[in-house]
Design a protein around this motif. Structure first.
Motif, PDB file in Angstrom:
ATOM      1  N   VAL A 119       0.822  -1.216   0.000  1.00 12.59           N
ATOM      2  CA  VAL A 119       0.000   0.000   0.000  1.00 12.59           C
ATOM      3  C   VAL A 119       0.856   1.266   0.000  1.00 12.59           C
ATOM      4  O   VAL A 119       0.600   2.203  -0.763  1.00 12.59           O
ATOM      5  N   LEU A 120       1.861   1.299   0.854  1.00 11.90           N
ATOM      6  CA  LEU A 120       2.681   2.505   0.997  1.00 11.90           C
ATOM      7  C   LEU A 120       3.874   2.505   0.044  1.00 11.90           C
ATOM      8  O   LEU A 120       4.273   3.560  -0.456  1.00 11.90           O
ATOM      9  N   GLY A 121       4.453   1.346  -0.153  1.00  9.39           N
ATOM     10  CA  GLY A 121       5.656   1.242  -0.968  1.00  9.39           C
ATOM     11  C   GLY A 121       6.900   1.435  -0.134  1.00  9.39           C
ATOM     12  O   GLY A 121       6.858   2.038   0.952  1.00  9.39           O
ATOM     13  N   PRO A 122       8.042   0.953  -0.596  1.00 12.05           N
ATOM     14  CA  PRO A 122       9.269   0.999   0.207  1.00 12.05           C
ATOM     15  C   PRO A 122       9.838   2.395   0.425  1.00 12.05           C
ATOM     16  O   PRO A 122      10.613   2.606   1.362  1.00 12.05           O
ATOM     17  N   PRO A 279      12.668   5.657   5.273  1.00 11.63           N
ATOM     18  CA  PRO A 279      11.655   5.074   4.388  1.00 11.63           C
ATOM     19  C   PRO A 279      11.055   3.795   4.963  1.00 11.63           C
ATOM     20  O   PRO A 279      11.640   3.147   5.838  1.00 11.63           O
ATOM     21  N   VAL A 280       9.894   3.445   4.443  1.00  9.48           N
ATOM     22  CA  VAL A 280       9.199   2.239   4.911  1.00  9.48           C
ATOM     23  C   VAL A 280      10.089   1.010   4.801  1.00  9.48           C
ATOM     24  O   VAL A 280      10.028   0.113   5.656  1.00  9.48           O
ATOM     25  N   SER A 281      10.923   0.925   3.780  1.00  9.76           N
ATOM     26  CA  SER A 281      11.822  -0.229   3.656  1.00  9.76           C
ATOM     27  C   SER A 281      12.689  -0.387   4.902  1.00  9.76           C
ATOM     28  O   SER A 281      12.934  -1.511   5.364  1.00  9.76           O
ATOM     29  N   THR A 282      13.150   0.728   5.463  1.00 10.03           N
ATOM     30  CA  THR A 282      13.935   0.682   6.701  1.00 10.03           C
ATOM     31  C   THR A 282      13.051   0.376   7.893  1.00 10.03           C
ATOM     32  O   THR A 282      13.427  -0.411   8.776  1.00 10.03           O
ATOM     33  N   LEU A 367       8.207  -7.497  -1.734  1.00 10.99           N
ATOM     34  CA  LEU A 367       8.434  -8.375  -0.590  1.00 10.99           C
ATOM     35  C   LEU A 367       9.904  -8.717  -0.357  1.00 10.99           C
ATOM     36  O   LEU A 367      10.246  -9.262   0.691  1.00 10.99           O
ATOM     37  N   GLY A 368      10.757  -8.404  -1.303  1.00  8.08           N
ATOM     38  CA  GLY A 368      12.183  -8.605  -1.045  1.00  8.08           C
ATOM     39  C   GLY A 368      12.676  -7.818   0.153  1.00  8.08           C
ATOM     40  O   GLY A 368      13.568  -8.264   0.884  1.00  8.08           O
ATOM     41  N   TRP A 369      12.077  -6.631   0.366  1.00 12.19           N
ATOM     42  CA  TRP A 369      12.453  -5.826   1.535  1.00 12.19           C
ATOM     43  C   TRP A 369      12.087  -6.554   2.822  1.00 12.19           C
ATOM     44  O   TRP A 369      12.813  -6.460   3.812  1.00 12.19           O
ATOM     45  N   LEU A 370      10.985  -7.267   2.809  1.00 12.48           N
ATOM     46  CA  LEU A 370      10.570  -8.023   3.985  1.00 12.48           C
ATOM     47  C   LEU A 370      11.541  -9.176   4.239  1.00 12.48           C
ATOM     48  O   LEU A 370      12.003  -9.374   5.371  1.00 12.48           O
ATOM     49  N   TYR A 371      11.854  -9.928   3.188  1.00 10.94           N
ATOM     50  CA  TYR A 371      12.780 -11.053   3.353  1.00 10.94           C
ATOM     51  C   TYR A 371      14.116 -10.569   3.921  1.00 10.94           C
ATOM     52  O   TYR A 371      14.681 -11.188   4.829  1.00 10.94           O
ATOM     53  N   ASP A 372      14.605  -9.446   3.403  1.00 10.64           N
ATOM     54  CA  ASP A 372      15.903  -8.934   3.849  1.00 10.64           C
ATOM     55  C   ASP A 372      15.873  -8.433   5.287  1.00 10.64           C
ATOM     56  O   ASP A 372      16.935  -8.261   5.899  1.00 10.64           O
TER      57      ASP A 372
END
Length: 460
Positions: A119-122, A279-282, A367-372
């Motif tokens: 929804v938000l993006g990384p 950022p959301v990825s972090t 979802l790669g950000w989640l795996y990492d």
């Protein structure tokens, strides 16, 4: 082969004509009698049904012989549920109650972060703003859900790497205030605190209030600093009953002293300054690696808002499931009460997690950000603590990428396993009920047994 018998019936048409003639000359008016014999009814051809042709025999499935029955029967697992899947083929290798929705503890953060990444993006950032107030000498501090915002001086390391700082925001506001001829030289006397971005209860009713003093969860407000920790640098630190007040006092002090009041920003008020989170990825990694409840709740709430579901706890069911819909999995069995998993009211079947982790392993979408961001057995985050994958279970060190979970009546673990034979498994293990802290070791032992078996994992 199909065998078909065809029988032909014969039809007979017979005609018998008898003519009686009076051959005498005087028989001009004699009548001729014709006798026509009736034709017999033709015999119908019988219909014989065609036999179905058997399909080609299916290829034989290999017999899987590696059993984990002993590890799965460990009494420390109490009310055990679990599933393991071959990520490449989708074959369910092991299942114990895998389709039953149950409480997940912090494994729920996998769903929260997956929804947020969709929804938000990384690259999305949570922003805190200050706008001009309606009254002279007044500014409004407007919370945007950034729970990582820090009251410590810029450059200070806190529990949240990359956090924005209030002193930077105060400097922007002071510069803008003095650059405006209408306010230059006049003091800022009042800071209005606006936390209206989130609505409803700040404390989920099913949470135990001891989580405040134990240092795991604050009331969830759109305006706070340092996750409302007493100690900004500590992951586990006591929280207060008033995160908004703590943030307001720190900002007022950074401005040189002002009073604080609760209120809302005027519509269309000029922005005097703003700072944003990492950022959301972090934020996703910070949520998963040490199981940070506060960021998880903020991400859940902002995801629900951006998904159009609302801004309260009651919006999370719709908001999170809407965010998960993009992954193509059936969300009808999910029950989402909060974003962190602290509530026992959440319910997710292990089968949903094993399916979602196939997509996480494949780095579908964002979802790669989640795996990492996942903890790794013996190497990173909550799976590197001294009580995880210790002893003989350490043979799976580095192979298990998974999210841990713990509430008073449950321990959980779900993720992926790079098995000894090179097979990638996705798995979910729930130990529920009257569990003790040693349930963690039983869970790790079972995960290590999955690692041993790989594609040869048996359901028996």
């Amino acid at each position: 082969m199909a065998y078909v018998a065809l029988l032909g019936g014969a039809a007979w048409a017979g005609t018998s004509v008898g003519a009686q003639e009076d051959r005498s000359a005087e028989a001009d008016a004699a009548s001729a009698v014709v006798d026509v014999a009736a034709s017999p009814t033709p015999t119908p051809t019988p219909t014989i049904p065609t036999r179905a042709v058997p399909a080609a025999p299916a290829g034989a499935s290999p017999v899987r012989t590696c059993s984990v029955a002993d590890a799965a029967a460990d009494p420390r697992l109490e009310q055990f549920q679990g599933r393991a899947v071959n990520a490449a083929t989708g074959e369910v290798l092991f299942d114990r109650g895998g389709s039953t929705p149950s409480r997940t503890a912090s494994v729920l953060k996998v769903l929260t972060t997956a929804a947020a990444l969709n929804v938000l993006g990384p690259d999305y950032r949570l922003t805190t703003r200050v706008v001009r107030g309606a009254e002279p000498g007044t500014v409004v501090l407007v919370g945007g859900g950034d729970v990582t915002l820090s009251r410590t001086p810029s450059g200070t390391t806190t529990a949240y790497a990359g956090a924005a700082h209030l002193d930077e925001l105060a400097d922007q506001v002071t510069a803008a205030w003095n650059a405006d001829p209408a306010t230059a030289g006049s003091p800022i006397t009042t800071v209005v605190l606006d936390s209206s971005y989130f609505s409803g209860d700040a404390w989920q009713p099913s949470w135990n209030r001891k989580e405040l003093a134990d240092g795991y969860m604050p009331p969830i407000t759109a305006l706070m600093v340092d996750g409302d920790r007493d100690s900004p640098a500590s992951n586990v630190s006591a929280r207060s009953d008033d995160p908004v007040g703590r943030a307001g006092s720190a900002f007022a002090a950074a401005l040189g002293g002002a009073t604080t009041v609760i209120g809302t920003a005027p519509v269309g008020a000029p922005v005097l300054g703003q700072v944003s989170s990492a950022p959301v990825s972090t934020l996703v990694k910070q949520t998963l690696i040490v199981s940070d409840n506060t960021i998880a709740e903020a991400l859940a709430r902002v995801t629900a808002i951006e998904a159009g579901a609302g801004s309260s706890f009651g919006s999370l069911q719709q908001g999170i499931t809407a965010g998960l819909a993009a992954y193509g999995l059936d969300t009808s069995a999910l029950r989402i009460v909060d974003g962190s998993g602290l509530s026992g009211g959440n319910a997710v079947p292990p089968s949903y997690l094993t399916s979602l982790f196939v997509q996480i392993e494949n780095r579908a979408g964002n979802l790669g950000w989640l795996y990492d961001g996942l903890p790794i057995s013996g190497e990173a985050g909550s799976l590197s603590y001294s009580d995880r994958f210790a002893g003989s279970s350490s043979r799976a060190d580095g192979a298990v990428h998974a999210k841990t979970g713990w509430i008073d009546d449950g321990y959980t673990l779900a993720g992926t396993i790079d098995a000894a034979d090179g097979t990638v498994l996705t798995f979910a293990i729930y130990a529920l009920g009257d569990v003790g802290d040693d349930a963690k070791q039983a869970i790790d032992a079972l995960a290590a047994a999955f690692w041993d078996c790989g594609a040869n994992l048996s359901d028996y």
